[in-house]
Scaffold this active site. Structure first.
Site, PDB file in Angstrom:
ATOM      1  N   HIS A   2      -0.564  -5.092   1.038  1.00  0.00           N
ATOM      2  CA  HIS A   2      -0.468  -6.093   1.966  1.00  0.00           C
ATOM      3  C   HIS A   2      -1.827  -6.820   2.611  1.00  0.00           C
ATOM      4  O   HIS A   2      -1.721  -7.979   2.880  1.00  0.00           O
ATOM      5  CB  HIS A   2       0.240  -5.473   3.169  1.00  0.00           C
ATOM      6  CG  HIS A   2       1.716  -4.913   2.643  1.00  0.00           C
ATOM      7  ND1 HIS A   2       2.548  -5.635   2.913  1.00  0.00           N
ATOM      8  CD2 HIS A   2       2.132  -3.960   1.956  1.00  0.00           C
ATOM      9  CE1 HIS A   2       4.133  -5.114   2.444  1.00  0.00           C
ATOM     10  NE2 HIS A   2       3.481  -3.966   2.011  1.00  0.00           N
TER      11      HIS A   2
ATOM     12  N   ASP B 168       3.229 -11.163   7.697  1.00  0.00           N
ATOM     13  CA  ASP B 168       3.736 -10.325   6.779  1.00  0.00           C
ATOM     14  C   ASP B 168       5.276 -10.243   6.577  1.00  0.00           C
ATOM     15  O   ASP B 168       5.641 -10.161   8.180  1.00  0.00           O
ATOM     16  CB  ASP B 168       3.073  -8.942   6.670  1.00  0.00           C
ATOM     17  CG  ASP B 168       3.573  -7.949   5.568  1.00  0.00           C
ATOM     18  OD1 ASP B 168       2.612  -7.963   4.649  1.00  0.00           O
ATOM     19  OD2 ASP B 168       4.678  -7.368   5.604  1.00  0.00           O
TER      20      ASP B 168
HETATM   21 BR1  BUP Z   1      -6.592   1.551  -6.844  1.00  0.00          BR
HETATM   22  C1  BUP Z   1      -7.609  -0.285  -6.821  1.00  0.00           C
HETATM   23  N1  BUP Z   1      -9.495  -1.114  -6.594  1.00  0.00           N
HETATM   24  O1  BUP Z   1      -9.355   0.899  -7.314  1.00  0.00           O
HETATM   25  P1  BUP Z   1      -1.029  -3.556  -5.573  1.00  0.00           P
HETATM   26  C2  BUP Z   1      -6.675  -1.126  -6.207  1.00  0.00           C
HETATM   27  N2  BUP Z   1      -7.354  -2.371  -5.976  1.00  0.00           N
HETATM   28  O2  BUP Z   1      -9.517  -3.367  -6.054  1.00  0.00           O
HETATM   29  P2  BUP Z   1      -0.391  -1.132  -4.337  1.00  0.00           P
HETATM   30  C3  BUP Z   1      -8.716  -2.219  -6.291  1.00  0.00           C
HETATM   31  O3  BUP Z   1      -5.683  -3.446  -4.351  1.00  0.00           O
HETATM   32  P3  BUP Z   1       2.030  -1.697  -3.422  1.00  0.00           P
HETATM   33  C4  BUP Z   1      -8.823  -0.241  -6.869  1.00  0.00           C
HETATM   34  O4  BUP Z   1      -7.032  -5.273  -7.246  1.00  0.00           O
HETATM   35  C5  BUP Z   1      -4.999  -4.999  -5.822  1.00  0.00           C
HETATM   36  O5  BUP Z   1      -5.697  -6.356  -5.149  1.00  0.00           O
HETATM   37  C6  BUP Z   1      -5.986  -4.294  -6.706  1.00  0.00           C
HETATM   38  O6  BUP Z   1      -2.295  -4.161  -4.584  1.00  0.00           O
HETATM   39  C7  BUP Z   1      -6.699  -3.462  -5.562  1.00  0.00           C
HETATM   40  O7  BUP Z   1      -0.734  -2.269  -5.440  1.00  0.00           O
HETATM   41  C8  BUP Z   1      -4.759  -3.909  -4.683  1.00  0.00           C
HETATM   42  O8  BUP Z   1      -1.516  -4.046  -6.809  1.00  0.00           O
HETATM   43  C9  BUP Z   1      -3.660  -3.184  -4.870  1.00  0.00           C
HETATM   44  O9  BUP Z   1      -0.052  -4.662  -5.057  1.00  0.00           O
HETATM   45  O10 BUP Z   1       0.506  -1.732  -3.111  1.00  0.00           O
HETATM   46  O11 BUP Z   1      -1.570  -0.979  -3.298  1.00  0.00           O
HETATM   47  O12 BUP Z   1      -0.209  -0.011  -4.933  1.00  0.00           O
HETATM   48  O13 BUP Z   1       2.703  -0.542  -3.613  1.00  0.00           O
HETATM   49  O14 BUP Z   1       2.555  -2.264  -2.053  1.00  0.00           O
HETATM   50  O15 BUP Z   1       2.487  -2.895  -4.523  1.00  0.00           O
END
Ligand code: BUP
Length: 457
Positions: free
Chosen positions: A18, A115
C-alpha cells in the site's frame, strides 16, 4: 489556473503493497510541480515501511510529512491475527485525528488521494471540507470491482456461497469461486467487514486512481467506465504502471552475483513483503529449483513481519542445499531492491504471489511470471496476469496453504516458465505496451495529465 500549485494530501494504508504506490505517486506529483503532504500512521507494522518513508523523505526534501500516532489493534477478540488487517482497522479507528490535520493545512488542500481501505472516513471529511477525494486502489481493477460489489454479495448469501461455481457481478465476466479470498465467505471476518464498510464510499469519490493500464485490463476497464458494470462508481483512472522512483544503492544488499549471469537465465523467486511460506513448502520449492537446475535468485521470508524474521537459512534449507546449488543460485533473506532485479538483463522469469505492485513491475519490464497466489487479491490478479499473457498460473496449486506443492510439480512449471519462447515474446510485448501507456501520448499518461489539469483549475 490559479497562482499557487495544487496541494495534494496522500493517505496510504498499512504494508509495503500500500505504501509503495503512494510514494511513487508522490514522486510523480512532485515532478509535476505539485505540493504534496504525506500522512503516515505511527507505529508501522513493518520496519521496512518506516525505513522506506525516511529514505523517501531524504531524497524528496520538498515533500511535507505528517506522522500521526495510533494505538495498534490487538487480535485477542478479533477474527484474524494478520498484523496488516489489524493495522487497517487501527488506522480507521484513528481517522478522526485526520480531520483537524486536513482542515488546518496551509496552503489548503486541492485534493486528497486516499487508500481505498480508508474510504469511508476520508470521504466524510473530504465532503465536510469540500476537498475532492480520489481513491487510490492498490490492486487490479478486476479485484477492485469485486470489493466494490462485496456489500451486495454479503447481503445476499445466495450470491456468494462456497458451494456455488462462480460469482457474478452484472456486466463483468464471472469470477471463479476458487479465486474469492476465503475470508469473504465470512461477513464477520475483519477483512470482509472492513471492505464492506468502506465500499459504499467508493461511489462518493471524484475518481478511482488505479495502478494498471488500458491494454492490460481492457475488458473490466471498459465495462466499468462505460457504466455497463458497477454504474455507481466514479471514473476509473488507470495511470499505471507507476514509475518507480530512484532508490539509493547503499541502502540495499548489493547483488553482484546477478551481474555475472547470462542474459535472461535467472529465475527470481519472491512472494512479496507479507507472505511467509511454511517450512515444508520452502523445502519443496528448494527441491523444485534444484531438480530443474535453473539459475535462481530466491528471496526467503519465514515470518510475516520483517522484525521477527530471524530464522537462519541453514535451518530452513539445510546446509547441503546451499552447498549443492552454490554455482546455480543464491538465497537471500531480508529486503532486496526488486525493481532493480526485475530490470536486470540476467532476470528471465519471476515466481511470484501476484501482489499487484509486483505484477505491474514485472509488466513494465516484460518479465514472464509463474503465478503462485497465496491469499487476498492474488488469485484474481493471477487470472488477470494469465489473460494478459504475462505469465502462467498453476491453478491447482490452490491458495498456497491448501496443500503442499511437491518439488516435481514446481520443477515442471519452472521449465514451462523458462523454456517457453512464446511466453517470453508475449511478456516482451506486455513490456512494450506498458512503456507505451505511460509514455507521452500513451493511455495512462493522458489520464494522468487529465487529473493534474483538473487539480490546477
Ligand atoms: Br519482499 C520485497 N523488495 O524484498 P506487492 C518487496 N519489494 O522492493 P505485498 C522490494 O515491495 P500485498 C523486497 O517491488 C513491491 O513494490 C516490491 O508489493 C517491493 O506485494 C512491494 O507486490 C510489494 O503488492 O502486498 O507487499 O505482498 O499482499 O498487499 O499484495
Amino acid at each position: 489556473g490559479s497562482q499557487t500549485p495544487p496541494h495534494i494530501a496522500l493517505f496510504p494504508s498499512a504494508g509495503m503493497g500500500h505504501l509503495t504506490p503512494f510514494l511513487r505517486i508522490a514522486s510523480m506529483l512532485l515532478s509535476k510541480n505539485c505540493m504534496v503532504t504525506l500522512f503516515t500512521a505511527h507505529p508501522t507494522v513493518s520496519a521496512t515501511e518506516s525505513t522506506y518513508t525516511s529514505l523517501f523523505l531524504s531524497t524528496h526534501p520538498q515533500l511535507k510529512h505528517i506522522n500521526y500516532q495510533i494505538t495498534p489493534s490487538h487480535h485477542s477478540n478479533s477474527s484474524t491475527d494478520d498484523p496488516f488487517f489489524l493495522q487497517f482497522a487501527a488506522i480507521s479507528r484513528h481517522a478522526h485525528l485526520l480531520h483537524p490535520l486536513l482542515s488546518s493545512a496551509s496552503p489548503s488542500f486541492s485534493a486528497i488521494f486516499s487508500d481505498f481501505s480508508l474510504a469511508s472516513s476520508i470521504t466524510q471529511f473530504a465532503a465536510d471540507l469540500a476537498i475532492p477525494n480520489y481513491i487510490v486502489s492498490t490492486t487490479s481493477v478486476r479485484f477492485f470491482s469485486l470489493m466494490a460489489y462485496l456489500p451486495i454479495l454479503t447481503s445476499e448469501p445466495a450470491k456468494l456461497s462456497s458451494s456455488s461455481f462462480e460469482v457474478n457481478i452484472p456486466g463483468l465476466t464471472p469470477l471463479s469461486i476458487s479465486s474469492i479470498p476465503p475470508p469473504f465467505f465470512d461477513p464477520n471476518h475483519l477483512f470482509t467487514a472492513h471492505i464492506v464498510s468502506n465500499a459504499p464510499a467508493f461511489s462518493e469519490a471524484k475518481g478511482i486512481i488505479i495502478n494498471t493500464f488500458d491494454w492490460f485490463e481492457p475488458e473490466t476497464l471498459a465495462a466499468v467506465n462505460s457504466g455497463r458494470a458497477l454504474s455507481n462508481l466514479p471514473p476509473i483512472l488507470p495511470i499505471g504502471p507507476l514509475e518507480p522512483y530512484e532508490l539509493s544503492k547503499d541502502q540495499f544488499q548489493s547483488l553482484p552475483w546477478l551481474d555475472n549471469q547470462p542474459e535472461e537465465s535467472v529465475v527470481y523467486v519472491s512472494f512479496g513483503s507479507r507472505t511467509a511460506m511454511s517450512k515444508d513448502q520452502i523445502r519443496e520449492l528448494a527441491d523444485g529449483l534444484e531438480r530443474n537446475g535453473c539459475r535462481f535468485l530466491w528471496v526467503i521470508k519465514s515470518s510475516k513481519v520483517d522484525k521477527e524474521d530471524n530464522q537462519e537459512l541453514e535451518d530452513l534449507l539445510g546446509s547441503s542445499f546451499l552447498e549443492r546449488t552454490q554455482n546455480k543460485g543464491i538465497v537471500v533473506k531480508g529486503w532486496v531492491n526488486q525493481q532493480e532485479i526485475l530490470a536486470h538483463p540476467a532476470t528471465g522469469g519471476f515466481i511470484n504471489h501476484c501482489g499487484w505492485n509486483s505484477v505491474m513491475e514485472a509488466a513494465s519490464r516484460g518479465v514472464p511470471l509463474l503465478a503462485w497466489p497465496q491469499h487476498g487479491d492474488q488469485r484474481v490478479n493471477a487470472e488477470v496476469v494469465e489473460n494478459a499473457g504475462l505469465g502462467i498460473w498453476a491453478r491447482d496449486w490452490g491458495w498456497g496453504v491448501e496443500r503442499l506443492v511437491k518439488g516435481e510439480e514446481i520443477e515442471r512449471k519452472i521449465g514451462e516458465l523458462m523454456k517457453n519462447e512464446k511466453l517470453r515474446d508475449r511478456a516482451r510485448k506486455v513490456g512494450e505496451e506498458a512503456r507505451k501507456a505511460r509514455g507521452t501520448g500513451g493511455s495512462s499518461n493522458k489520464v494522468l495529465m487529465g487529473v493534474i489539469e483538473v487539480l490546477n483549475l
